[in-house]
Design a protein around this motif. Structure first.
Motif, short mmCIF file in Angstrom:
data_model
loop_
_atom_site.label_atom_id
_atom_site.label_comp_id
_atom_site.label_asym_id
_atom_site.label_seq_id
_atom_site.Cartn_x
_atom_site.Cartn_y
_atom_site.Cartn_z
N GLN A 120 34.48 83.88 26.82
CA GLN A 120 33.74 82.68 27.23
C GLN A 120 32.27 83.02 27.46
OE1 GLN A 120 32.17 81.70 30.37
NE2 GLN A 120 31.58 79.79 29.34
N SER A 139 30.54 83.21 24.23
CA SER A 139 30.53 81.96 23.46
C SER A 139 29.37 81.08 23.93
CB SER A 139 31.84 81.21 23.63
OG SER A 139 31.89 80.56 24.88
N LEU A 166 30.05 77.99 24.55
CA LEU A 166 30.80 76.89 25.15
C LEU A 166 30.66 76.90 26.67
CD1 LEU A 166 34.15 77.27 23.16
CD2 LEU A 166 32.33 75.60 22.74
N SER A 182 34.27 74.35 30.82
CA SER A 182 35.18 73.22 30.56
C SER A 182 35.58 73.16 29.09
CB SER A 182 34.53 71.90 30.97
OG SER A 182 34.30 71.88 32.35
N GLU A 183 34.62 73.30 28.21
CA GLU A 183 34.91 73.26 26.77
C GLU A 183 35.80 74.44 26.36
OE1 GLU A 183 30.77 71.19 25.18
OE2 GLU A 183 30.85 73.37 25.51
N PHE A 184 35.48 75.62 26.88
CA PHE A 184 36.26 76.81 26.55
C PHE A 184 37.70 76.66 27.03
CE2 PHE A 184 37.87 81.09 27.40
CZ PHE A 184 37.53 81.76 26.22
N CYS A 185 37.87 76.18 28.25
CA CYS A 185 39.22 76.02 28.81
C CYS A 185 40.02 74.99 28.00
CB CYS A 185 39.14 75.61 30.27
SG CYS A 185 38.57 76.97 31.34
N ALA A 186 39.38 73.92 27.59
CA ALA A 186 40.08 72.91 26.78
C ALA A 186 40.52 73.53 25.45
CB ALA A 186 39.18 71.71 26.55
N GLN A 187 39.64 74.33 24.86
CA GLN A 187 39.94 74.93 23.56
C GLN A 187 41.08 75.95 23.66
OE1 GLN A 187 36.44 76.29 21.49
NE2 GLN A 187 37.61 77.64 20.15
N TYR A 188 41.16 76.68 24.77
CA TYR A 188 42.17 77.73 24.92
C TYR A 188 43.34 77.32 25.83
CZ TYR A 188 39.23 80.91 22.35
OH TYR A 188 38.49 81.51 21.35
N ASP A 189 43.43 76.03 26.13
CA ASP A 189 44.52 75.49 26.95
C ASP A 189 44.62 76.20 28.30
OD1 ASP A 189 46.56 73.69 27.44
OD2 ASP A 189 48.12 75.05 26.68
#
Length: 94
Positions: free
Chosen positions: A18, A21, A23, A26-33
């Motif tokens: 992260q 990146s 990102l 929030s965006e990173f967490c959404a992408q990696y569930d």
């Protein structure tokens, strides 16, 4: 759906990924569930692990008489200053 348990090493890789990146968390967490709260918890935990411990020679040793050796009139006071402005004061009045 069952929660996936990750090891410390897996969390370290995710935190590093992260940071590298572009990102937001929030965006990173959404992408990696991932849940944002778990991500922040692990990032803080891993950050604290990487902080060096205080050197042992920073300790101040002192002797206090054993409780059986103290007279009823003896007084003492100890003040411990902790991070974040917390001060712990202990005393025994004479």
């Amino acid at each position: 759906m069952a929660t996936k348990r990750r090891t410390r090493e897996q969390w370290q890789r995710l935190v590093d990924k992260q940071a590298e990146s572009e990102l937001s968390v929030s965006e990173f967490c959404a992408q990696y569930d991932l849940t944002v709260s778990n991500f922040y918890l692990w990032r803080k935990k891993l950050s604290n692990d990487s902080q060096p411990f205080a050197r042992q020679d920073n300790w101040l040793a002192f002797d206090m008489p054993a409780s059986g050796d103290q007279s009823i009139d003896s007084a003492w006071e100890i003040e411990l200053v902790l991070p974040g402005g917390v001060v712990l004061r202990m005393n025994r009045a004479a």
